[in-house]
Design a protein around this motif. Structure first.
Motif, PDB file in Angstrom:
ATOM      1  N   GLU A 249       0.837  -1.212   0.000  1.00  0.00           N
ATOM      2  CA  GLU A 249       0.000   0.000   0.000  1.00  0.00           C
ATOM      3  C   GLU A 249       0.869   1.258   0.000  1.00  0.00           C
ATOM      4  OE1 GLU A 249      -3.990   1.776   2.113  1.00  0.00           O
ATOM      5  OE2 GLU A 249      -2.768   0.384   3.273  1.00  0.00           O
ATOM      6  N   ARG A 258      -3.286   2.594  -8.416  1.00  0.00           N
ATOM      7  CA  ARG A 258      -4.379   1.944  -7.689  1.00  0.00           C
ATOM      8  C   ARG A 258      -4.374   0.425  -7.796  1.00  0.00           C
ATOM      9  NH1 ARG A 258      -9.799   5.561  -8.952  1.00  0.00           N
ATOM     10  NH2 ARG A 258      -9.122   7.480  -7.913  1.00  0.00           N
ATOM     11  N   ASP A 259      -3.708  -0.095  -8.809  1.00  0.00           N
ATOM     12  CA  ASP A 259      -3.790  -1.531  -9.086  1.00  0.00           C
ATOM     13  C   ASP A 259      -2.588  -2.295  -8.530  1.00  0.00           C
ATOM     14  OD1 ASP A 259      -6.094  -0.873 -10.424  1.00  0.00           O
ATOM     15  OD2 ASP A 259      -5.156  -0.914 -12.419  1.00  0.00           O
ATOM     16  N   ARG A 283      -8.901   1.510  -1.901  1.00  0.00           N
ATOM     17  CA  ARG A 283      -8.211   2.575  -2.649  1.00  0.00           C
ATOM     18  C   ARG A 283      -8.809   2.767  -4.040  1.00  0.00           C
ATOM     19  NH1 ARG A 283      -3.344   4.204  -0.334  1.00  0.00           N
ATOM     20  NH2 ARG A 283      -2.730   5.096  -2.329  1.00  0.00           N
ATOM     21  N   GLY A 285      -9.039   0.567  -6.482  1.00  0.00           N
ATOM     22  CA  GLY A 285      -8.258  -0.075  -7.536  1.00  0.00           C
ATOM     23  C   GLY A 285      -8.698  -1.489  -7.834  1.00  0.00           C
TER      24      GLY A 285
END
Length: 338
Positions: A249, A258-259, A283, A285
Motif C-alpha cells: 500500500e 491503484r492496481d 483505494r 483499484g
C-alpha cells in the motif's frame, strides 16, 4: 506470416518446467515436474539438479507434443539465468544451450523475477500495477519506471516462502504439493490468534526473527495444549500477510497507482489475495492475481519475456549463456516496454 515461438526452460528451484509461447501471448504448452522431499525436509541443490536432469528431456518432448509443433518451428530458446539455486539453474541452462545448438536457434537468458512479472501481466491484462512478488526465494515490492522494474521494498533476510517452508518443517507438514499450500489449508481451521513479532522497516520486511519466535512459541503452546497447529498457521499467515499488504500500500501511494499484481508461488495463497483485495478496493483499484498454473514456477513465464526480448533483437551469445544465483530484478533493461 508465421508467428515466432519461444521454448522456455525454468529450473531455479524444485520445479523443472518447459513452456512454449507464441508471440501473440498464447501459451501452447506448459508442463512441469516438482521435486518433492519427505515431510520435515527441504530440497538440496545437488539432488534437485539431478531431478531436473532426469526430467527435462521428457518435458521438452511433452511440450512439443502438446503445442503440436516441431523443433524446426521454434524461433528461440529462453532459460532462467537467475536468481535461484546454483545446481538446478545449471541443469536448466545446459539443457537450453544443448537445444539451441541442436536446433540452431538463438538463446536468451531471462531473469526469473521479470519472468514472473511478465507472466502475470500477459495472463491478467494488468497494465501498470504495483507488483508484489512473493515466492520461496524472493519477496519484493516492485513498480515499473523508465525501462526498469524498480524495487521499492524487499525482505532483508528470509523470503516469505522460505519462512513458510521452514515453519512447515516444525509441524512436520507434507511437502506435497507444497509446504505453503498445506499451511494455508491448516490455517483455515485456526481460530485463536497468537501475537507474533510484526517487523516492517520502512519499505522492507523481515521474517527471520518472527520465524525464530514462532518456532519456540509453537513448541511451548503445543506442549501445554493451549494452541493447535492450525492456530499457529493462522497466526503466522495473518501476521506476515499484513506486513506485505502494508508495504504494498505504501508503494501504491508513492507511485500514485491503484492496481496491484501478485506474482510468485506464494501469490496463489487465497488468504493473501483476500487481504490484498480488501486494501485495493478501499483505494478504488483492482487486484490482479493468477492461479497455480502461472503463479508457481513454470516454463511459459521464461518463454514469454524471452520472446519479448527476441522481438527487440536481443539474444545471449552462447559463451555468455551462464547462470548466477544473484540476479537483481532491477538489473534487467526492459526494452519491450515504453
Amino acid at each position: 506470416m508465421t508467428q515466432a515461438l519461444c521454448l522456455g526452460i525454468e529450473g531455479s528451484a524444485n520445479k523443472i518446467g518447459v513452456g512454449i509461447v507464441r508471440e501473440d501471448g498464447e501459451i501452447l504448452a506448459n508442463p512441469r515436474h516438482t521435486y518433492i522431499t519427505p515431510p520435515g525436509q527441504g530440497f538440496l541443490p545437488r539432488e534437485t539438479a539431478v531431478h531436473h536432469q532426469e526430467h527435462v528431456v521428457s518435458l521438452v518432448q511433452q511440450a512439443l507434443k502438446e503445442a503440436k509443433v516441431a523443433p524446426k518451428n521454434i524461433s528461440c530458446i529462453a532459460y532462467t539465468k537467475g536468481p535461484g539455486m546454483g545446481g538446478p539453474l545449471v541443469a536448466g541452462a545446459i539443457a537450453a544451450r544443448m537445444l539451441a545448438q541442436l536446433w540452431k536457434v538463438p538463446i536468451i537468458a531471462v531473469n526469473h523475477c521479470v519472468g514472473h512479472i511478465e507472466m502475470g501481466r500477459i495472463v491478467t491484462g494488468a497494465r501498470d500495477p504495483v507488483v508484489l512478488y512473493v515466492s520461496g526465494g524472493n519477496t519484493q515490492v516492485i513498480a515499473y519506471s523508465e525501462q526498469r522494474y524498480r524495487i521499492f521494498g524487499e525482505t532483508i533476510d528470509l523470503a516469505v516462502g522460505n519462512c513458510l517452508d521452514k515453519f512447515a518443517r516444525v509441524l512436520n507438514l507434507s511437502n506435497d504439493p507444497s509446504p505453503g499450500y498445506n499451511i494455508e489449508q491448516l490455517a483455515k481451521e485456526g481460530s485463536q490468534f497468537i501475537e507474533l513479532p510484526y517487523v516492517v522497516k520502512g519499505m522492507d520486511v523481515s521474517f527471520s526473527g518472527l520465524l525464530s519466535f514462532i518456532e519456540e512459541k509453537t513448541k511451548e503452546l503445543l506442549a501445554s495444549k493451549t494452541a493447535t497447529p492450525a492456530d499457529m498457521c493462522f497466526s503466522l499467515q495473518e501476521t506476515i500477510f499484513a506486513m506485505l499488504v502494508e508495504v504494498t500500500e505504501r508503494a501504491m501511494a508513492h507511485c500514485n497507482t491503484r492496481d496491484v499484481l501478485i506474482v510468485g508461488g506464494v501469490g496463489c495463497n487465497m488468504r493473501l489475495q483476500e487481504m490484498m483485495q480488501q486494501m485495493v478496493e478501499d483505494r478504488g483499484g483492482e487486484l490482479y492475481a493468477i492461479d497455480e498454473r502461472y503463479c508457481i514456477d513454470n516454463g511459459a513465464m521464461i518463454a514469454w519475456p524471452g520472446l519479448l526480448a527476441f522481438k527487440q533483437g536481443q539474444f545471449t551469445p552462447l559463451e555468455e549463456a551462464t547462470c548466477t544465483q544473484r540476479f537483481r530484478t532491477d538489473d534487467v533493461l526492459v526494452t519491450w516496454r515504453d
